[in-house]
Design an enzyme around this catalytic site. Sequence first.
Site, short mmCIF file in Angstrom:
data_model
loop_
_atom_site.label_atom_id
_atom_site.label_comp_id
_atom_site.label_asym_id
_atom_site.label_seq_id
_atom_site.Cartn_x
_atom_site.Cartn_y
_atom_site.Cartn_z
N CYS A 125 -8.78 22.27 -44.58
CA CYS A 125 -9.73 21.36 -45.23
C CYS A 125 -10.42 20.49 -44.20
O CYS A 125 -10.88 19.39 -44.52
CB CYS A 125 -9.05 20.46 -46.26
SG CYS A 125 -7.93 21.34 -47.30
N GLY B 124 -13.69 19.49 -51.39
CA GLY B 124 -12.50 19.70 -52.20
C GLY B 124 -11.61 20.76 -51.57
O GLY B 124 -10.69 21.26 -52.18
N CYS B 125 -11.92 21.09 -50.33
CA CYS B 125 -11.16 22.11 -49.60
C CYS B 125 -11.25 23.47 -50.27
O CYS B 125 -10.38 24.32 -50.11
CB CYS B 125 -9.68 21.74 -49.46
SG CYS B 125 -9.42 20.04 -49.05
N GLY B 126 -12.28 23.68 -51.06
CA GLY B 126 -12.40 24.94 -51.77
C GLY B 126 -13.42 25.83 -51.10
O GLY B 126 -13.98 25.47 -50.07
#
Lengths: 279, 279
Positions: A125, B124-126
């Site tokens: 992230c 969102g680290c997505g």
Amino acid sequence: MHDGIIDLKKDQTPEPGSALHRVSPAVVKRYDRTGLVAEKTEWVITERPVTLYVNGRELVTLLCAGHHLDELAAGFLYAEGFLGALHELERLEVDQESGSVEVWVSGDLSLAGRMWEKRAVTSGCGKGSLFYYSLDALLSKPVESSLKVTAVQVLDRVEELNRLSETYRRTHGVHNTVLATPDEVLLFRDDIGRHNAVDMIVGHCFLRGIPLADKLLITTGRLTSELLIKLAKVGMPFVVSRNTATTLAIKLADSLGITLIGYARGGRFVAYAGQDRIL
Amino acid sequence: MHDGIIDLKKDQTPEPGSALHRVSPAVVKRYDRTGLVAEKTEWVITERPVTLYVNGRELVTLLCAGHHLDELAAGFLYAEGFLGALHELERLEVDQESGSVEVWVSGDLSLAGRMWEKRAVTSGCGKGSLFYYSLDALLSKPVESSLKVTAVQVLDRVEELNRLSETYRRTHGVHNTVLATPDEVLLFRDDIGRHNAVDMIVGHCFLRGIPLADKLLITTGRLTSELLIKLAKVGMPFVVSRNTATTLAIKLADSLGITLIGYARGGRFVAYAGQDRIL
């Protein structure tokens, strides 16, 4: 409440079933050592993709809880350098149903665009190549602030964050973040991503011209390098977490002139950097 | 220990001061309501940037704890489609000091490369756009596995994860993940990023030809959509967390044929999807 700050109580209790509502019911099966013991309905935190378009071009898809999308978009674009000042924001349109935000900005996007292209996602992230570019630029201008906070004020504001978080204990699926002055909590935001919650707070203040240099940011998330870089970019001088920090986050806080506090719980905290702002 | 699985004890105790050592000492100041009470040295989790090069080209910089970089690189490239099979891996060189991994792969990288270009980072680290591309491809081939696990086996393996995690309680800065059969834990990995720990386990098995279709993955991290997509890509049929899941993760687990278990603690757990694999 300060001018331009959304009422906290209203924010804590979105209309059930409304687009702002952060939780959905899910039918789950509960097991223990004896096997299946119950089928029940549980509240689960909402996760949905929201796509950001800048001047008609798709920029990024954020995975988030789906609320306060105007703040999320503005905060993300400000922290990423696509927006420098409020007057550069020409239009911002949220389509809550389809999960998209269209933003039109004036000014030269070429630098932000080039850095964006160079940027690489990381499974940690974190930032990719951009990480270094930002760093070079950032280290040349550390965060400036005359803010002073007492240990009691830090601990009192953390207790307020904990009280506000109670509302979300039922899902356990969110990170909570507040913006505060030494004397009061001004704004509460939560999301499945700790970065999203921070972006919403940054965006909320950006859209209303609320300065950050005299405020504290308090979060439940861990203090990692990419969070410090984001906060340095927007000039946040004082960062507190109930959680821990990484070696790189501490180095960055030192170099960027940010007061970094962790383990703020049980009436105690540790200061990793910028202790001169603690009275 | 299964063939090709690193000894757990050895992994848990890296040489202090060695490049594999995950924690560093930091001098911090401790405060309570009376003000500054102590200056002490605390263990802080290491965070460092590690850059991945594929066939001589810089691909991504990962922010991680800096250990098991061969597994991290292989798992990341396998899950991202840059590596399809072990025979496509021509060379993998880790430079622990500079924090870089050079990987040479055969075969056509054009598709993976194009999807990579389309990929967008999210706070969102997505995943970004790639999120959807992967999804379309993935949904056409759900995970196949004849694995069956009893509730007692799930709870026993979770207790083993908790015992292994004890070693890292002093930093509080890591996510812990284990690979297990119904009867024993095979491999333990931890990192500041929950995705990194999963990538290491995937990479460890990829490099040794260890199948995943008959294994469980147990993690301390939350179950979000991007984790489910990553695990579906590598064919992981059974995923357990001490933590919660999001609405989108549950939908994906359902569609992808993955057994999804959350809140595995205190001798109980909830199953969100794929209950047919639980005896």
